[in-house]
Design a protein around this motif. Structure first.
Motif, PDB file in Angstrom:
ATOM      1  N   MET A   1       3.493 -32.542  -9.708  1.00 41.40           N
ATOM      2  CA  MET A   1       2.852 -31.308  -9.254  1.00 41.40           C
ATOM      3  C   MET A   1       3.717 -30.099  -9.610  1.00 41.40           C
ATOM      4  SD  MET A   1       1.490 -30.261  -5.463  1.00 41.40           S
ATOM      5  CE  MET A   1       2.981 -30.706  -4.615  1.00 41.40           C
ATOM      6  N   PHE A   2       3.051 -28.975  -9.887  1.00 38.73           N
ATOM      7  CA  PHE A   2       3.743 -27.717 -10.158  1.00 38.73           C
ATOM      8  C   PHE A   2       3.611 -26.798  -8.938  1.00 38.73           C
ATOM      9  CE2 PHE A   2       2.744 -27.976 -15.002  1.00 38.73           C
ATOM     10  CZ  PHE A   2       3.686 -28.969 -15.136  1.00 38.73           C
ATOM     11  N   ALA A   3       4.646 -26.020  -8.673  1.00 41.59           N
ATOM     12  CA  ALA A   3       4.615 -25.050  -7.578  1.00 41.59           C
ATOM     13  C   ALA A   3       4.778 -23.641  -8.140  1.00 41.59           C
ATOM     14  CB  ALA A   3       5.731 -25.342  -6.578  1.00 41.59           C
ATOM     15  N   LEU A   4       4.208 -22.668  -7.443  1.00 44.56           N
ATOM     16  CA  LEU A   4       4.394 -21.251  -7.786  1.00 44.56           C
ATOM     17  C   LEU A   4       5.474 -20.685  -6.873  1.00 44.56           C
ATOM     18  CD1 LEU A   4       3.426 -18.685  -9.338  1.00 44.56           C
ATOM     19  CD2 LEU A   4       1.782 -18.323  -7.478  1.00 44.56           C
ATOM     20  N   LEU A   5       6.462 -20.061  -7.486  1.00 47.96           N
ATOM     21  CA  LEU A   5       7.607 -19.537  -6.742  1.00 47.96           C
ATOM     22  C   LEU A   5       7.586 -18.014  -6.838  1.00 47.96           C
ATOM     23  CD1 LEU A   5       9.965 -20.644  -5.229  1.00 47.96           C
ATOM     24  CD2 LEU A   5      11.153 -21.048  -7.358  1.00 47.96           C
ATOM     25  N   ARG A  37      -4.462 -20.632  -7.540  1.00 41.22           N
ATOM     26  CA  ARG A  37      -4.526 -21.631  -8.604  1.00 41.22           C
ATOM     27  C   ARG A  37      -3.456 -22.712  -8.468  1.00 41.22           C
ATOM     28  NH1 ARG A  37      -7.865 -19.076 -12.507  1.00 41.22           N
ATOM     29  NH2 ARG A  37      -8.084 -16.889 -11.941  1.00 41.22           N
ATOM     30  N   PHE A  38      -2.578 -22.578  -7.467  1.00 38.10           N
ATOM     31  CA  PHE A  38      -1.525 -23.571  -7.256  1.00 38.10           C
ATOM     32  C   PHE A  38      -1.706 -24.244  -5.900  1.00 38.10           C
ATOM     33  CE2 PHE A  38       0.224 -21.104 -10.637  1.00 38.10           C
ATOM     34  CZ  PHE A  38       1.055 -21.969 -11.329  1.00 38.10           C
ATOM     35  N   ASP A  39      -1.421 -25.565  -5.845  1.00 42.19           N
ATOM     36  CA  ASP A  39      -1.517 -26.299  -4.589  1.00 42.19           C
ATOM     37  C   ASP A  39      -0.374 -25.927  -3.657  1.00 42.19           C
ATOM     38  OD1 ASP A  39      -3.744 -27.721  -5.412  1.00 42.19           O
ATOM     39  OD2 ASP A  39      -2.483 -29.078  -6.575  1.00 42.19           O
ATOM     40  N   LEU A  40       0.730 -25.497  -4.254  1.00 45.79           N
ATOM     41  CA  LEU A  40       1.905 -25.207  -3.441  1.00 45.79           C
ATOM     42  C   LEU A  40       2.476 -23.866  -3.878  1.00 45.79           C
ATOM     43  CD1 LEU A  40       3.412 -26.670  -1.205  1.00 45.79           C
ATOM     44  CD2 LEU A  40       4.959 -27.602  -2.923  1.00 45.79           C
ATOM     45  N   VAL A  41       2.554 -22.927  -2.930  1.00 41.44           N
ATOM     46  CA  VAL A  41       3.115 -21.605  -3.211  1.00 41.44           C
ATOM     47  C   VAL A  41       4.285 -21.386  -2.254  1.00 41.44           C
ATOM     48  CG1 VAL A  41       2.662 -19.134  -3.385  1.00 41.44           C
ATOM     49  CG2 VAL A  41       0.816 -20.780  -3.843  1.00 41.44           C
ATOM     50  N   ARG A 135       8.209 -32.870  -1.815  1.00 41.68           N
ATOM     51  CA  ARG A 135       6.767 -32.727  -1.960  1.00 41.68           C
ATOM     52  C   ARG A 135       6.271 -33.135  -3.343  1.00 41.68           C
ATOM     53  NH1 ARG A 135       8.890 -30.298   1.783  1.00 41.68           N
ATOM     54  NH2 ARG A 135       7.825 -29.929   3.768  1.00 41.68           N
ATOM     55  N   GLY A 136       7.138 -33.754  -4.125  1.00 45.96           N
ATOM     56  CA  GLY A 136       6.717 -34.283  -5.428  1.00 45.96           C
ATOM     57  C   GLY A 136       6.597 -33.233  -6.513  1.00 45.96           C
ATOM     58  N   VAL A 137       7.246 -32.060  -6.329  1.00 43.55           N
ATOM     59  CA  VAL A 137       7.164 -30.998  -7.342  1.00 43.55           C
ATOM     60  C   VAL A 137       8.079 -31.349  -8.514  1.00 43.55           C
ATOM     61  CG1 VAL A 137       7.682 -28.568  -7.802  1.00 43.55           C
ATOM     62  CG2 VAL A 137       6.550 -29.233  -5.669  1.00 43.55           C
ATOM     63  N   ARG A 138       7.548 -31.276  -9.743  1.00 45.86           N
ATOM     64  CA  ARG A 138       8.354 -31.545 -10.954  1.00 45.86           C
ATOM     65  C   ARG A 138       8.546 -30.277 -11.773  1.00 45.86           C
ATOM     66  NH1 ARG A 138       7.741 -37.265 -13.124  1.00 45.86           N
ATOM     67  NH2 ARG A 138       9.226 -36.380 -14.581  1.00 45.86           N
ATOM     68  N   GLY A 139       7.664 -29.291 -11.567  1.00 44.75           N
ATOM     69  CA  GLY A 139       7.753 -28.059 -12.348  1.00 44.75           C
ATOM     70  C   GLY A 139       7.528 -26.845 -11.460  1.00 44.75           C
ATOM     71  N   VAL A 140       8.190 -25.722 -11.803  1.00 42.22           N
ATOM     72  CA  VAL A 140       7.990 -24.492 -11.032  1.00 42.22           C
ATOM     73  C   VAL A 140       7.657 -23.330 -11.960  1.00 42.22           C
ATOM     74  CG1 VAL A 140       9.429 -25.152  -9.070  1.00 42.22           C
ATOM     75  CG2 VAL A 140      10.483 -23.992 -10.992  1.00 42.22           C
ATOM     76  N   PHE A 141       6.712 -22.522 -11.516  1.00 37.02           N
ATOM     77  CA  PHE A 141       6.368 -21.264 -12.171  1.00 37.02           C
ATOM     78  C   PHE A 141       7.018 -20.154 -11.374  1.00 37.02           C
ATOM     79  CE2 PHE A 141       3.062 -22.031 -15.398  1.00 37.02           C
ATOM     80  CZ  PHE A 141       3.000 -23.398 -15.281  1.00 37.02           C
TER      81      PHE A 141
END
Ligand code: VGL
Ligand code: ZN
Length: 393
Positions: A1-5, A37-41, A135-141
């Motif tokens: 999953m990707f997160a927005l930071l 657009r992101f599941d995790l912010v 939380r299974g995040v592999r990538g961050v924006f």
């Protein structure tokens, strides 16, 4: 999953604020567009005590002065983002209900903290990396304010922590104390391996990531075996290997000033033969006080294996090492300004032979070695391609 930071989208960094970033409010519509657009912010918040030692007012020196604070370089700023003041609050229009967690930084009077992950001395962590990994995040924006300070430090720390890291360029604005600081920050992030893209492309990547997450969700997963270095994972009907205590691999296209490509040859136990490869190594497999950047790990591996120290290491590309066999990815770096300062040969039992192959003869040399029964990692040919073109100079 990707997160927005979202980095420091706070009133004091907006026009009219105490440390207004030029055109800073231009990033707010970008944030508002990307958030759903992101599941995790996740948000970071600069959160200083009123007597924080990054404030020029505490030193009776002009704003912008460079001082040394506890052995670290420190720019002196106007008083800003003081805890529980309106200037420290999140910008209007950023819906707090959509933010899963806010990580506060700069709370210790004696040390500044540009990155959302660690203070500037890497003395204390905010817990953000662990929180994301859980939380299974592999990538961050990454996007926000300001490009040349908190955004840059946050994106570099995300790379250190092993996240695939993206920078949304139109979602950032720079302080630009010196003209060009913002552009230099983006260049440095690119060279370190951060992927820079605009918010329109970020939307496409986020959409694809959601579809990929749904696809993976259709398969059950099981850890079939767990050993010191490797896991054997089953996902649906597919078995693959995973390095559970490393964040990735790095490999180097190292070219001397005399245009010689540096290759290594060693006996590889899985193949039971000698293999010719790019100098390479694993990242994040040893605990360190300050986690290495992938490019730093690459430079260290180059020195250990070949004895060459590189003046410049620059990101080229990345991708799976063997997409069906493992979830491992490798980042490829160009190394230049090489100086041989030791014999190399690897550490312990590695027994590495170093080859210096004139670039113009590399393909012929490799072909002859393969014809002679040697094994050559095909990544070496990617190295020849980059060395002849984009990696040069
Ligand atoms: C920042 C300077 C001081 C930032 C924070 O958010 O970029 N810059 N404190
Ligand atoms: Zn600050």
């Amino acid at each position: 999953m990707f997160a927005l930071l979202l980095v420091d989208l706070q009133n004091d960094f907006l026009p009219g604020g105490a440390l207004a970033v030029p055109d800073g409010d231009a990033v707010l519509p970008v944030a508002a567009d990307l958030i759903p657009r992101f599941d995790l912010v996740v948000a970071t918040q600069d959160w200083h005590p009123p007597d924080h030692l990054s404030f020029a007012s505490q030193h009776d020196r002009p704003v912008g002065t460079m001082i040394t604070l506890d052995d670290l370089p420190q720019v002196l700023w106007p008083d800003h983002c003081v805890q529980d003041t309106p200037g420290a609050a999140l910008a209007e229009g950023i819906d707090p209900a959509r933010i899963a967690a806010t990580f506060r930084k700069g709370c210790d009077r004696r040390i500044d903290s540009y990155s959302g992950f660690h203070d500037n001395g890497h003395r204390r962590s905010t817990g953000l990396a662990e929180w994301l990994r859980e939380r299974g995040v592999r990538g961050v924006f990454v996007m926000g304010l300001a490009t040349d300070y908190c955004v840059q430090f946050t994106a570099l720390d995300a790379l250190r922590e092993g996240f695939e890291t993206w920078l949304v360029t139109d979602g950032c604005r720079a302080v630009d104390l010196r003209a060009g600081d913002g552009q230099r920050a983006i260049d440095a992030l690119r060279a370190a391996g951060v992927q820079c893209l605009d918010s329109r492309s970020a939307r496409d990547v986020a959409r694809q990531n959601r579809a990929d997450r749904d696809e993976v969700g259709r398969y059950d997963q099981e850890i079939l075996a767990h050993h010191q270095y490797l896991q054997l994972v089953r996902r649906g009907h597919w078995e693959f290997a995973r390095r559970h205590n490393a964040s990735g691999a790095v490999a180097l296209v190292a070219v001397t000033d005399e245009r010689r490509l540096i290759l290594v040859e060693q006996f590889r136990l899985p193949h039971g033969r000698r293999v010719i490869e790019l100098p390479a190594g694993i990242v994040g497999d040893e605990p360190r006080a300050v986690p290495e950047l992938p490019g730093e790990a690459a430079a260290r591996e180059l020195l250990e294996e070949t004895g060459y120290r590189a003046r410049t290491v620059r990101y080229l590309t990345h991708g799976p090492t063997s997409a069906g066999f493992s979830d491992e990815a490798v980042m490829l770096f160009a190394a230049s300004g090489l100086e041989r300062i030791s014999a190399g040969g690897g550490i312990g039992r590695e027994q590495i032979t170093v080859h210096e192959v004139p670039l113009d003869e590399a393909c012929g040399w490799l072909g002859a070695r393969i014809a002679g029964g040697a094994l050559v990692d095909p990544k070496v040919f990617a190295g020849v391609y980059f060395a002849a073109g984009p990696a040069k100079g």
